[in-house]
Write a protein that holds these residues in place. Sequence first.
Motif, short mmCIF file in Angstrom:
data_model
loop_
_atom_site.label_atom_id
_atom_site.label_comp_id
_atom_site.label_asym_id
_atom_site.label_seq_id
_atom_site.Cartn_x
_atom_site.Cartn_y
_atom_site.Cartn_z
N GLY A 226 0.96 -1.22 0.04
CA GLY A 226 -0.03 -0.19 0.05
C GLY A 226 0.77 1.16 0.08
O GLY A 226 0.55 2.07 -0.77
N LEU A 227 2.20 1.31 0.80
CA LEU A 227 2.73 2.29 0.94
C LEU A 227 3.64 2.81 -0.43
O LEU A 227 3.59 3.89 -1.02
CB LEU A 227 3.96 2.11 1.99
N GLY A 430 7.53 5.62 4.46
CA GLY A 430 7.22 5.50 3.06
C GLY A 430 7.95 6.28 2.08
O GLY A 430 8.97 6.41 2.50
N ASP A 431 7.21 6.85 1.47
CA ASP A 431 7.71 7.91 0.68
C ASP A 431 7.77 9.37 0.95
O ASP A 431 7.70 10.24 0.04
CB ASP A 431 7.17 7.88 -0.84
N LEU A 695 -5.11 -8.92 -2.90
CA LEU A 695 -4.21 -7.96 -2.22
C LEU A 695 -4.61 -6.62 -2.54
O LEU A 695 -4.52 -5.77 -1.21
CB LEU A 695 -2.75 -8.07 -2.91
N ARG A 696 -5.27 -6.06 -3.47
CA ARG A 696 -5.58 -4.82 -3.51
C ARG A 696 -6.75 -4.63 -2.73
O ARG A 696 -6.92 -3.46 -2.09
CB ARG A 696 -6.31 -4.67 -5.29
N ASP A 700 -7.12 -1.71 0.31
CA ASP A 700 -7.94 -0.71 0.46
C ASP A 700 -8.84 -0.73 1.84
O ASP A 700 -8.79 0.41 2.49
CB ASP A 700 -9.29 -1.12 -0.67
N GLU A 701 -8.61 -1.97 2.44
CA GLU A 701 -9.41 -2.01 3.78
C GLU A 701 -8.24 -1.32 4.60
O GLU A 701 -8.75 -0.77 5.64
CB GLU A 701 -9.76 -3.66 4.12
N MET A 702 -7.16 -1.77 4.42
CA MET A 702 -6.03 -1.32 5.68
C MET A 702 -6.27 0.15 5.41
O MET A 702 -6.01 0.74 6.59
CB MET A 702 -4.80 -2.07 5.41
N PHE A 703 -5.93 0.57 4.14
CA PHE A 703 -5.83 2.06 4.38
C PHE A 703 -6.93 3.02 3.98
O PHE A 703 -7.02 4.12 4.17
CB PHE A 703 -4.78 2.48 3.12
#
Length: 711
Positions: A226-227, A430-431, A695-696, A700-703
């Motif tokens: 996600g990151l 992350g970035d 994975l997508r 979506d759920e996590m973030f």
Amino acid sequence: MNSRTPVTALSGVGKVKAEAYSRMGINNVGELLCHYPRGYEDRADVRLLSECEAGRKHSLVLVVATEPRVQMIRRGMSLLKFKAYDDSATCEVTFFNQNYLKSSIVCGGEYRFWGAVEQKGNKYFMSSPEIEPFSPDRELLPLVPIYPLTEGISRKQITKDITSALAGTTAEGDVRDILPDALRQKNKLCTLAFALRNIHFPSDFVSLAAARKRLIYDEFFTFATGLAIEGRKNRRRIAVPCPDTDISPLTARLPYTLTSAQIRACSEIAADMSKSNAMSRILVGDVGSGKTVCAAAAMYIAVKNGMQAALMAPTEILARQHFADISELFAPLGIRCELLCGSLTPAKKRKIYEALASEDKQKRIDVIIGTHALLSEGVEFYRAGLVVTDEQHRFGVSQRSLLKEKGEDTHMLVMSATPIPRTLALAVYGDLDVSKIDEMPPGRQKVDTYAVDESYRERLDAFIKKQVDGGGQVYVVCPSIDEEDEEVDIFFSDVDSEGNVKKDRPKLKAAVPYTEELKKRLPELRIEFMHGKLKSAEKDKVMLDFAAGKTDVLVSTTVIEVGVNVPNASLMIVENAERFGLSQLHQLRGRVGRGKRKSYCVLVSDSVGKGSTSSDRLKTMCNVYNGYEIAEKDLVMRGPGDFIRGADASHVRQSGGLRFKLAELCDDTGLLSRAFADAAELVSSSPELREYPELRAAIDEMFCFDTAQIN
Ligand code: ADP
Ligand code: MG
């Protein structure tokens, strides 16, 4: 049955139970299976009656020696009694109001009991233990899961439902598997089916460790992917450039001069904001290092260039405090500031919404400060130029949702008070570009820190009294809320990656009973407690009373970690200090020493002076005062879990942010870095994750964001 099957499909789960589940965020079978135990009872460790420790539950295998007899004691109340024995002694077993057990207990039969054994003289007693028939050819669970529960869902119920959910989802694809098999094999991880079975009902510690490793990797990997996606997106974000970056009118108004670290951070911010590439920067600095004024400088630049700025804080108290500080600074400069919190009246909110979106320069709000109320639907900006979040938690995840909803094309700044070790910076930030405030404003006092054990209790009470008598105030932090939390026999963190159980787990101090005891010992003091399970209005009240000096001692869980400034507080006591990470202890210590009062931090732990790792860690706290140095030591001693852990669970949930289920207790640095490397590789070869819909969805759920918008 698959992940998306509603829980009502499980037998025995109707509308009422489904509603109770829903309160815990469990609506379908997938969510139920991801409701992991918070610990286990070690029932494989069977003790003899003579070997049981007082006050602790144990597993015993006993033979029933007498016919169970029912005895009426009062109207409608009864006792069921019998004697049972093992090789060491005989015990009297009593059940209260559980007559129905009579028919299932056979004299001469062997049973496994789970409960506390009481010893009076040379007699043993057990009261209402759990009981299961025991026979060598029938497998009993060696590790019995303990789940976080809610009203209306008993432990028995959830255990049964998870058992049926596991039984119903055995085919491949029934449960969402985010991990490409090649990565699973490369990292020597177990299958998802094995992991789910063994996280709930481990067959032994080794299987439990394997299950945890797999599920933690999944969380790290989802997070890292996600990151990585977010990073790619971030680099392409644009924003309106703010070329006028002269902040001297603002700094001229400060009652102090900026430290050189603050000056550096401000110029990094100014340089970013002057460009049409959107700023994505995190401002990291120890508690009290003066991040707020740098954020104010960023907001000042935005406003000066005709844009609006928003600042989001994790709690209403913090938002109010920021508002008080910042509006005082901005008002004389003609900058209009408002506060937006959930507790405002609808009419007031509507007025703010209007003023935020207003075309009229005279009416328009320049700077809005608030809680997650800033995410509400009505909030629209005339021209948002900058979004700042404070200590939201460590990844600026809510930041992302704020950006997403209120304008992608803005500069963004995150403030974090958690120093991160260099080796983890990439993983955690992350970035984002990093500005580090590594210098404290002059004149800050050092908070003298001591580590003591239980034998100091009386002196400690006297010290509390002395602080209060001298006009100071005291924080006490306990690791758990109430006695119920102590039922946990084995925490995840007690099992290392080899599956070995760490022994010597002391009893945990719990905030609620602790408060009662302290009140008895120090009856003349005004003592209150606070913890994450209180409603946020209740929490705010307790905190505000403490800030206003209406309370002398505040006993709490770590919810105060992200707290309000109480300059009068002069003593921080941390109970079971061995339970906390060094960085967390440092954070807690930062709650005192904020004013003129000479301040102290006392770490209470049974491990003090025992020559163990825990005792070394606490010694470190007494000698090291620099947050970065502590973070580096913490990493070496404890692994990355602490750093990637979200802040207090309840406030994260309330702000809808990210929360790891298992990974926050992970102490495996290698696993984290592997997940990051794997994620980077995957995203560079498949930037849209087209082949990885599972994975997508997990990302979506996590973030709380939508990967459908990657491009
Ligand atoms: P944090 O980094 O924890 O958010 P704050 O921004 O709240 O810290 O600052 C803590 C206190 O230090 C505030 O009262 C602030 O006014 C004061 N302060 C900030 N910068 C300086 C400075 N350069 N010199 C003296 N005091 C400062
Ligand atoms: Mg702050």
